[in-house]
Design a protein around this motif. Structure first.
Motif, PDB file in Angstrom:
ATOM      1  N   SER A 153       0.844  -1.208   0.000  1.00 46.74           N
ATOM      2  CA  SER A 153       0.000   0.000   0.000  1.00 46.74           C
ATOM      3  C   SER A 153       0.874   1.250   0.000  1.00 46.74           C
ATOM      4  O   SER A 153       0.461   2.314  -0.460  1.00 46.74           O
ATOM      5  CB  SER A 153      -0.974  -0.015   1.180  1.00 46.74           C
ATOM      6  OG  SER A 153      -0.292  -0.158   2.392  1.00 46.74           O
ATOM      7  N   GLN A 154       2.102   1.106   0.492  1.00 41.53           N
ATOM      8  CA  GLN A 154       3.042   2.241   0.506  1.00 41.53           C
ATOM      9  C   GLN A 154       3.240   2.813  -0.900  1.00 41.53           C
ATOM     10  O   GLN A 154       3.351   4.027  -1.083  1.00 41.53           O
ATOM     11  CB  GLN A 154       4.388   1.732   1.055  1.00 41.53           C
ATOM     12  CG  GLN A 154       5.408   2.798   1.282  1.00 41.53           C
ATOM     13  CD  GLN A 154       5.300   3.405   2.677  1.00 41.53           C
ATOM     14  OE1 GLN A 154       4.365   3.124   3.422  1.00 41.53           O
ATOM     15  NE2 GLN A 154       6.236   4.248   3.021  1.00 41.53           N
ATOM     16  N   ASP A 155       3.308   1.937  -1.877  1.00 41.96           N
ATOM     17  CA  ASP A 155       3.469   2.330  -3.283  1.00 41.96           C
ATOM     18  C   ASP A 155       2.363   3.321  -3.669  1.00 41.96           C
ATOM     19  O   ASP A 155       2.624   4.419  -4.185  1.00 41.96           O
ATOM     20  CB  ASP A 155       3.423   1.040  -4.120  1.00 41.96           C
ATOM     21  CG  ASP A 155       3.238   1.260  -5.605  1.00 41.96           C
ATOM     22  OD1 ASP A 155       3.569   2.359  -6.091  1.00 41.96           O
ATOM     23  OD2 ASP A 155       2.769   0.317  -6.286  1.00 41.96           O
ATOM     24  N   GLY A 156       1.147   2.965  -3.363  1.00 43.65           N
ATOM     25  CA  GLY A 156       0.025   3.837  -3.722  1.00 43.65           C
ATOM     26  C   GLY A 156      -0.019   5.097  -2.875  1.00 43.65           C
ATOM     27  O   GLY A 156      -0.252   6.187  -3.377  1.00 43.65           O
ATOM     28  N   LEU A 157       0.221   4.930  -1.564  1.00 38.84           N
ATOM     29  CA  LEU A 157       0.184   6.092  -0.672  1.00 38.84           C
ATOM     30  C   LEU A 157       1.265   7.096  -1.063  1.00 38.84           C
ATOM     31  O   LEU A 157       1.074   8.299  -0.983  1.00 38.84           O
ATOM     32  CB  LEU A 157       0.391   5.647   0.782  1.00 38.84           C
ATOM     33  CG  LEU A 157      -0.792   4.921   1.422  1.00 38.84           C
ATOM     34  CD1 LEU A 157      -0.365   4.190   2.697  1.00 38.84           C
ATOM     35  CD2 LEU A 157      -1.918   5.901   1.736  1.00 38.84           C
ATOM     36  N   ALA A 158       2.399   6.596  -1.499  1.00 40.85           N
ATOM     37  CA  ALA A 158       3.513   7.480  -1.860  1.00 40.85           C
ATOM     38  C   ALA A 158       3.233   8.240  -3.151  1.00 40.85           C
ATOM     39  O   ALA A 158       3.648   9.385  -3.307  1.00 40.85           O
ATOM     40  CB  ALA A 158       4.796   6.665  -1.996  1.00 40.85           C
ATOM     41  N   HIS A 159       2.530   7.586  -4.080  1.00 46.18           N
ATOM     42  CA  HIS A 159       2.388   8.178  -5.418  1.00 46.18           C
ATOM     43  C   HIS A 159       1.055   8.873  -5.676  1.00 46.18           C
ATOM     44  O   HIS A 159       0.935   9.646  -6.626  1.00 46.18           O
ATOM     45  CB  HIS A 159       2.610   7.094  -6.479  1.00 46.18           C
ATOM     46  CG  HIS A 159       4.004   6.560  -6.452  1.00 46.18           C
ATOM     47  ND1 HIS A 159       4.292   5.216  -6.374  1.00 46.18           N
ATOM     48  CD2 HIS A 159       5.190   7.207  -6.469  1.00 46.18           C
ATOM     49  CE1 HIS A 159       5.603   5.069  -6.355  1.00 46.18           C
ATOM     50  NE2 HIS A 159       6.169   6.254  -6.405  1.00 46.18           N
ATOM     51  N   LEU A 160       0.063   8.585  -4.853  1.00 41.87           N
ATOM     52  CA  LEU A 160      -1.272   9.106  -5.135  1.00 41.87           C
ATOM     53  C   LEU A 160      -1.295  10.631  -5.244  1.00 41.87           C
ATOM     54  O   LEU A 160      -1.860  11.188  -6.197  1.00 41.87           O
ATOM     55  CB  LEU A 160      -2.257   8.652  -4.050  1.00 41.87           C
ATOM     56  CG  LEU A 160      -3.668   9.161  -4.267  1.00 41.87           C
ATOM     57  CD1 LEU A 160      -4.330   8.428  -5.433  1.00 41.87           C
ATOM     58  CD2 LEU A 160      -4.513   9.002  -3.009  1.00 41.87           C
ATOM     59  N   ALA A 161      -0.668  11.305  -4.287  1.00 48.43           N
ATOM     60  CA  ALA A 161      -0.737  12.775  -4.278  1.00 48.43           C
ATOM     61  C   ALA A 161      -0.188  13.335  -5.583  1.00 48.43           C
ATOM     62  O   ALA A 161      -0.767  14.263  -6.162  1.00 48.43           O
ATOM     63  CB  ALA A 161       0.020  13.330  -3.080  1.00 48.43           C
ATOM     64  N   THR A 162       0.892  12.767  -6.073  1.00 50.13           N
ATOM     65  CA  THR A 162       1.485  13.271  -7.319  1.00 50.13           C
ATOM     66  C   THR A 162       0.545  13.051  -8.498  1.00 50.13           C
ATOM     67  O   THR A 162       0.546  13.831  -9.457  1.00 50.13           O
ATOM     68  CB  THR A 162       2.851  12.600  -7.567  1.00 50.13           C
ATOM     69  OG1 THR A 162       3.634  12.740  -6.380  1.00 50.13           O
ATOM     70  CG2 THR A 162       3.593  13.242  -8.725  1.00 50.13           C
ATOM     71  N   ALA A 163      -0.261  12.005  -8.419  1.00 48.18           N
ATOM     72  CA  ALA A 163      -1.207  11.731  -9.504  1.00 48.18           C
ATOM     73  C   ALA A 163      -2.451  12.626  -9.416  1.00 48.18           C
ATOM     74  O   ALA A 163      -3.170  12.789 -10.397  1.00 48.18           O
ATOM     75  CB  ALA A 163      -1.626  10.263  -9.462  1.00 48.18           C
ATOM     76  N   ILE A 164      -2.713  13.189  -8.250  1.00 46.68           N
ATOM     77  CA  ILE A 164      -3.995  13.880  -8.034  1.00 46.68           C
ATOM     78  C   ILE A 164      -3.859  15.389  -7.864  1.00 46.68           C
ATOM     79  O   ILE A 164      -4.699  16.147  -8.353  1.00 46.68           O
ATOM     80  CB  ILE A 164      -4.705  13.300  -6.765  1.00 46.68           C
ATOM     81  CG1 ILE A 164      -4.928  11.797  -6.892  1.00 46.68           C
ATOM     82  CG2 ILE A 164      -5.972  14.057  -6.426  1.00 46.68           C
ATOM     83  CD1 ILE A 164      -6.158  11.371  -7.619  1.00 46.68           C
ATOM     84  N   ILE A 165      -2.840  15.823  -7.132  1.00 45.16           N
ATOM     85  CA  ILE A 165      -2.818  17.259  -6.777  1.00 45.16           C
ATOM     86  C   ILE A 165      -1.765  18.030  -7.570  1.00 45.16           C
ATOM     87  O   ILE A 165      -0.819  17.447  -8.107  1.00 45.16           O
ATOM     88  CB  ILE A 165      -2.591  17.476  -5.261  1.00 45.16           C
ATOM     89  CG1 ILE A 165      -1.175  17.057  -4.853  1.00 45.16           C
ATOM     90  CG2 ILE A 165      -3.624  16.747  -4.433  1.00 45.16           C
ATOM     91  CD1 ILE A 165      -0.781  17.574  -3.489  1.00 45.16           C
ATOM     92  N   ASN A 166      -1.941  19.325  -7.586  1.00 40.31           N
ATOM     93  CA  ASN A 166      -0.954  20.228  -8.191  1.00 40.31           C
ATOM     94  C   ASN A 166      -0.240  20.983  -7.082  1.00 40.31           C
ATOM     95  O   ASN A 166      -0.767  21.116  -5.971  1.00 40.31           O
ATOM     96  CB  ASN A 166      -1.662  21.220  -9.113  1.00 40.31           C
ATOM     97  CG  ASN A 166      -2.150  20.523 -10.365  1.00 40.31           C
ATOM     98  OD1 ASN A 166      -1.394  19.790 -11.013  1.00 40.31           O
ATOM     99  ND2 ASN A 166      -3.412  20.720 -10.697  1.00 40.31           N
ATOM    100  N   PRO A 167       0.962  21.487  -7.389  1.00 34.85           N
ATOM    101  CA  PRO A 167       1.652  22.294  -6.374  1.00 34.85           C
ATOM    102  C   PRO A 167       0.731  23.405  -5.889  1.00 34.85           C
ATOM    103  O   PRO A 167       0.038  24.050  -6.689  1.00 34.85           O
ATOM    104  CB  PRO A 167       2.859  22.859  -7.147  1.00 34.85           C
ATOM    105  CG  PRO A 167       3.117  21.834  -8.212  1.00 34.85           C
ATOM    106  CD  PRO A 167       1.764  21.320  -8.610  1.00 34.85           C
ATOM    107  N   GLY A 168       0.691  23.573  -4.586  1.00 39.14           N
ATOM    108  CA  GLY A 168      -0.168  24.620  -4.015  1.00 39.14           C
ATOM    109  C   GLY A 168      -1.512  24.098  -3.533  1.00 39.14           C
ATOM    110  O   GLY A 168      -2.176  24.762  -2.746  1.00 39.14           O
ATOM    111  N   ASP A 169      -1.933  22.928  -3.996  1.00 38.45           N
ATOM    112  CA  ASP A 169      -3.187  22.347  -3.473  1.00 38.45           C
ATOM    113  C   ASP A 169      -2.964  21.889  -2.031  1.00 38.45           C
ATOM    114  O   ASP A 169      -1.879  21.433  -1.665  1.00 38.45           O
ATOM    115  CB  ASP A 169      -3.603  21.106  -4.302  1.00 38.45           C
ATOM    116  CG  ASP A 169      -4.145  21.481  -5.664  1.00 38.45           C
ATOM    117  OD1 ASP A 169      -4.597  22.633  -5.834  1.00 38.45           O
ATOM    118  OD2 ASP A 169      -4.109  20.616  -6.572  1.00 38.45           O
ATOM    119  N   TYR A 170      -4.033  21.975  -1.250  1.00 32.82           N
ATOM    120  CA  TYR A 170      -3.958  21.522   0.146  1.00 32.82           C
ATOM    121  C   TYR A 170      -4.366  20.055   0.276  1.00 32.82           C
ATOM    122  O   TYR A 170      -5.249  19.586  -0.446  1.00 32.82           O
ATOM    123  CB  TYR A 170      -4.901  22.353   1.019  1.00 32.82           C
ATOM    124  CG  TYR A 170      -4.299  23.650   1.508  1.00 32.82           C
ATOM    125  CD1 TYR A 170      -3.919  23.793   2.841  1.00 32.82           C
ATOM    126  CD2 TYR A 170      -4.107  24.727   0.646  1.00 32.82           C
ATOM    127  CE1 TYR A 170      -3.365  24.985   3.305  1.00 32.82           C
ATOM    128  CE2 TYR A 170      -3.560  25.922   1.105  1.00 32.82           C
ATOM    129  CZ  TYR A 170      -3.189  26.035   2.440  1.00 32.82           C
ATOM    130  OH  TYR A 170      -2.643  27.206   2.901  1.00 32.82           O
TER     131      TYR A 170
END
Ligand SMILES: Cc1ncc(COP(=O)(O)O)c(C=O)c1O
Length: 392
Positions: A102-119
């Motif tokens: 699950s670490q794989d997904g937890l580590a990469h999800l934010a990069t797949a979903i958010i842009n710099p500056g998103d909370y």
């Protein structure tokens, strides 16, 4: 060459875990017997039928290529497991994605979903990859305090409106690490409503779904009405089936979020070794007697540790779940001082709570990764340690 790590790397917090490991090694070098309750790597063996499936499949030399993504059989097995264990219906083709842990997904999800500056709303204290993943993605962390007086549930009303307007994702975990608390259905329902209102993706980490004690209900976030529209849930075979080194886990739920993560992953990895997938299928479709036995073993460990600590005069709350005890330390210490002295003087290694966020200060995390006798011994050593420091 003078190479300095990137600013993003410098925000990561490997240091305290490393420092505990170094101190432990130093104590061992000095002839001390150290009871290591620091790292949450399970010491139990996986079920023998899972090992057999892995060995059998590993003999097939045609299965050593890249697998790219999960075999269909794995997704079906996750669907079966979710139905049996949590009464959740999943579409294996679109609502399940295999991960390298699950670490794989937890580590990469934010990069797949958010842009710099998103909370991103992140629990404090929380499992370190939550925060690290947001830093990797260039997002902004908004910590949600988990306080004992609120049963370690975040107070969603406390989050300012202007933060919510810029928030794209929130991470929660019940039962979690290091905070072992459980959430009830009512809380999860509030989270669904909140996420709908503010258009926020909910990420529920359910890695300890099968280590829930005292007959408490195992509530998957996905079992809540409307959860699939707003959220996803990570799960793993690491703790449930003691396959942590196999690196296999999965995420279920919202098909859109799952597709985004799948696209991201298709650029960076080539899938899990086929025999490990076959072993995981075996585990997920077994009769679950193994899981019931394992819960009993962890309960014995927890009870041995808690009653031992009670004798020492250190009153620690009984964990309702997980392989950890989240222990408020006696006053007069910082978490680090306490953890360091405990290794040096008592030969017991634990993790200082501030490793998991500012609000972890005043706590240590004790991992129940040793048999009950050894945990009793750890408690006896702690009793002696506390008696010595009080006398001092
Ligand atoms: C809360 C939590 N989530 C996720 C993980 C990652 O587990 P894995 O990548 O082995 O599935 C861990 C590991 O300790 C954990 O404690």
């Amino acid at each position: 060459m003078n190479l300095v790590g990137s600013e993003k790397l410098q925000k990561m917090t490997a240091s305290i875990f490393q420092e505990i490991a170094d101190r432990k090694m130093e104590a061992i070098k000095n002839g001390k017997d150290v009871i290591d309750l620091s790292v949450g790597s399970p010491d139990f063996a996986p079920p023998s039928f899972v090992v057999d499936a892995l060995v059998e499949s590993a003999k097939d030399t045609s299965k050593y290529g890249y697998t790219l993504k999960g075999i269909g059989e794995f997704n079906e097995a996750v669907g079966y497991f979710y139905k049996q264990r949590y009464h959740v219906d999943l579409d294996p083709a679109n609502e399940v994605l295999q991960l390298m842990g699950s670490q794989d997904g937890l580590a990469h999800l934010a990069t797949a979903i958010i842009n710099p500056g998103d909370y991103v709303l992140v629990p404090d204290p929380g499992y370190p990859i939550y925060e690290a993943s947001v830093n990797i993605a260039g997002g902004i962390i908004y910590p949600m305090p988990l306080l004992a007086e609120n049963k370690f549930l975040p107070n969603l009303h406390d989050i300012p409106k202007d933060v919510l307007q810029k928030t794209k994702m929130m991470i929660i975990s019940y039962p979690g690490n290091p905070v072992t608390a459980l959430a009830d259905k009512v809380f999860f329902e509030k989270v669904v409503e909140f996420a709908r209102t503010h258009n926020i993706l909910v990420v529920h980490d359910f890695a300890y779904s099968e280590l829930i004690f005292d007959e408490h209900p195992q509530i998957s976030f996905m079992s809540i009405v409307g959860a699939k529209e707003v959220g996803i849930e990570f799960n793993s075979l690491s703790k449930s089936f003691n396959m942590a080194g196999c690196r296999i886990g999965y995420v279920v739920g919202n098909p859109q979020a799952i597709q985004l993560l799948a696209t991201f992953k298709s650029n960076i990895d080539y899938g899990v070794f086929y025999p490990i997938q076959k072993a995981a299928v075996k585990a997920l479709t077994s009769d679950f007697a193994y899981l019931r036995e394992q819960v009993k073993e962890y309960e014995l460990r927890r009870d041995a540790l808690i009653s031992g600590l009670e004798k020492s005069g250190w009153k620690v709350k009984k964990s309702p779940a997980t392989m950890f005890v989240w222990a408020k330390i006696p006053s007069g210490w910082t978490s680090r001082q306490f953890a360091f002295e405990l290794i040096d003087r008592a030969g017991v290694a634990v993790i200082p709570g501030d490793a998991f966020g500012a609000l972890g200060e005043g706590y240590v995390r004790i991992a129940m990764v040793q048999p009950p006798e050894r945990l009793t011994e750890a408690a006896e050593r702690i009793e002696q340690f506390l008696a010595e420091v009080v006398e001092k």
